[in-house]
Design a protein around this motif. Structure first.
Motif, PDB file in Angstrom:
ATOM      1  N   UNK A 171     -11.968  18.414  -6.930  1.00 44.37           N
ATOM      2  CA  UNK A 171     -10.957  17.398  -7.220  1.00 44.37           C
ATOM      3  C   UNK A 171      -9.581  18.059  -7.203  1.00 44.37           C
ATOM      4  N   UNK A 172      -8.857  17.833  -6.131  1.00 48.62           N
ATOM      5  CA  UNK A 172      -7.523  18.415  -5.963  1.00 48.62           C
ATOM      6  C   UNK A 172      -6.509  17.287  -5.798  1.00 48.62           C
ATOM      7  N   UNK A 173      -5.235  17.587  -6.012  1.00 49.36           N
ATOM      8  CA  UNK A 173      -4.220  16.545  -5.799  1.00 49.36           C
ATOM      9  C   UNK A 173      -4.319  15.993  -4.374  1.00 49.36           C
ATOM     10  N   UNK A 174      -4.235  14.701  -4.247  1.00 47.79           N
ATOM     11  CA  UNK A 174      -4.308  14.062  -2.942  1.00 47.79           C
ATOM     12  C   UNK A 174      -5.703  13.629  -2.536  1.00 47.79           C
ATOM     13  N   UNK A 175      -6.718  14.096  -3.251  1.00 39.69           N
ATOM     14  CA  UNK A 175      -8.096  13.740  -2.881  1.00 39.69           C
ATOM     15  C   UNK A 175      -8.340  12.236  -3.036  1.00 39.69           C
ATOM     16  N   UNK A 176      -7.857  11.655  -4.129  1.00 42.72           N
ATOM     17  CA  UNK A 176      -8.065  10.221  -4.351  1.00 42.72           C
ATOM     18  C   UNK A 176      -7.357   9.392  -3.282  1.00 42.72           C
ATOM     19  N   UNK A 177      -6.157   9.812  -2.897  1.00 43.59           N
ATOM     20  CA  UNK A 177      -5.412   9.091  -1.857  1.00 43.59           C
ATOM     21  C   UNK A 177      -6.136   9.184  -0.515  1.00 43.59           C
ATOM     22  N   UNK A 178      -6.686  10.347  -0.208  1.00 45.61           N
ATOM     23  CA  UNK A 178      -7.438  10.516   1.041  1.00 45.61           C
ATOM     24  C   UNK A 178      -8.704   9.664   1.023  1.00 45.61           C
ATOM     25  N   UNK A 179      -9.381   9.609  -0.116  1.00 48.71           N
ATOM     26  CA  UNK A 179     -10.579   8.785  -0.259  1.00 48.71           C
ATOM     27  C   UNK A 179     -10.223   7.319  -0.017  1.00 48.71           C
ATOM     28  N   UNK A 180      -9.139   6.870  -0.613  1.00 49.92           N
ATOM     29  CA  UNK A 180      -8.705   5.484  -0.436  1.00 49.92           C
ATOM     30  C   UNK A 180      -8.363   5.209   1.029  1.00 49.92           C
ATOM     31  N   UNK A 181      -7.675   6.133   1.683  1.00 57.22           N
ATOM     32  CA  UNK A 181      -7.313   5.976   3.089  1.00 57.22           C
ATOM     33  C   UNK A 181      -8.563   5.844   3.957  1.00 57.22           C
ATOM     34  N   UNK A 182      -9.561   6.669   3.680  1.00 62.42           N
ATOM     35  CA  UNK A 182     -10.811   6.609   4.441  1.00 62.42           C
ATOM     36  C   UNK A 182     -11.547   5.294   4.206  1.00 62.42           C
ATOM     37  N   UNK A 183     -11.543   4.813   2.972  1.00 60.35           N
ATOM     38  CA  UNK A 183     -12.208   3.536   2.679  1.00 60.35           C
ATOM     39  C   UNK A 183     -11.526   2.379   3.397  1.00 60.35           C
ATOM     40  N   UNK A 184     -10.203   2.409   3.472  1.00 59.33           N
ATOM     41  CA  UNK A 184      -9.483   1.363   4.199  1.00 59.33           C
ATOM     42  C   UNK A 184      -9.856   1.414   5.678  1.00 59.33           C
ATOM     43  N   UNK A 185      -9.887   2.606   6.244  1.00 59.20           N
ATOM     44  CA  UNK A 185     -10.282   2.754   7.653  1.00 59.20           C
ATOM     45  C   UNK A 185     -11.696   2.232   7.870  1.00 59.20           C
ATOM     46  N   UNK A 186     -12.602   2.603   6.965  1.00 57.20           N
ATOM     47  CA  UNK A 186     -13.996   2.186   7.108  1.00 57.20           C
ATOM     48  C   UNK A 186     -14.110   0.667   7.048  1.00 57.20           C
ATOM     49  N   UNK A 187     -13.379   0.050   6.122  1.00 55.43           N
ATOM     50  CA  UNK A 187     -13.461  -1.414   6.008  1.00 55.43           C
ATOM     51  C   UNK A 187     -12.912  -2.091   7.261  1.00 55.43           C
ATOM     52  N   UNK A 188     -11.907  -1.489   7.885  1.00 52.95           N
ATOM     53  CA  UNK A 188     -11.352  -2.069   9.106  1.00 52.95           C
ATOM     54  C   UNK A 188     -12.342  -2.004  10.270  1.00 52.95           C
ATOM     55  N   UNK A 189     -13.032  -0.889  10.434  1.00 55.94           N
ATOM     56  CA  UNK A 189     -13.989  -0.804  11.535  1.00 55.94           C
ATOM     57  C   UNK A 189     -15.258  -1.578  11.225  1.00 55.94           C
ATOM     58  N   UNK A 190     -15.580  -1.760   9.958  1.00 58.75           N
ATOM     59  CA  UNK A 190     -16.785  -2.495   9.584  1.00 58.75           C
ATOM     60  C   UNK A 190     -16.593  -3.996   9.747  1.00 58.75           C
ATOM     61  N   UNK A 191     -15.375  -4.475   9.727  1.00 57.78           N
ATOM     62  CA  UNK A 191     -15.098  -5.911   9.821  1.00 57.78           C
ATOM     63  C   UNK A 191     -15.318  -6.484  11.215  1.00 57.78           C
TER      64      UNK A 191
END
Length: 57
Positions: free
Chosen positions: A30-50
């Motif tokens: 758990x490093x600074x920026x990890x949560x933001x990167x996780x959120x960015x990946x989830x947004x990308x995943x939801x876009x391709x899954x739609x």
């Protein structure tokens, strides 16, 4: 977080790459920026899954 494509139930290549990146990220410390990167990946995943979602009339 699977997003099966029809008819064979396999992940699309983009969704599979994003899922792999999420799995790698979750295994990292758990490093600074990890949560933001996780959120960015989830947004990308939801876009391709739609792509398979059919809008209701």
């Amino acid at each position: 977080m699977p997003s099966p494509s029809r008819p064979h139930g396999r992940l699309r290549p983009a969704a599979a790459r994003i899922s792999a990146a999420v799995r790698l990220l979750v295994g990292e410390p758990d490093v600074p920026g990890r949560a933001a990167e996780y959120q960015r990946l989830l947004v990308q995943w939801s876009e391709v899954a739609r792509v398979d979602v059919v809008k209701a009339a």
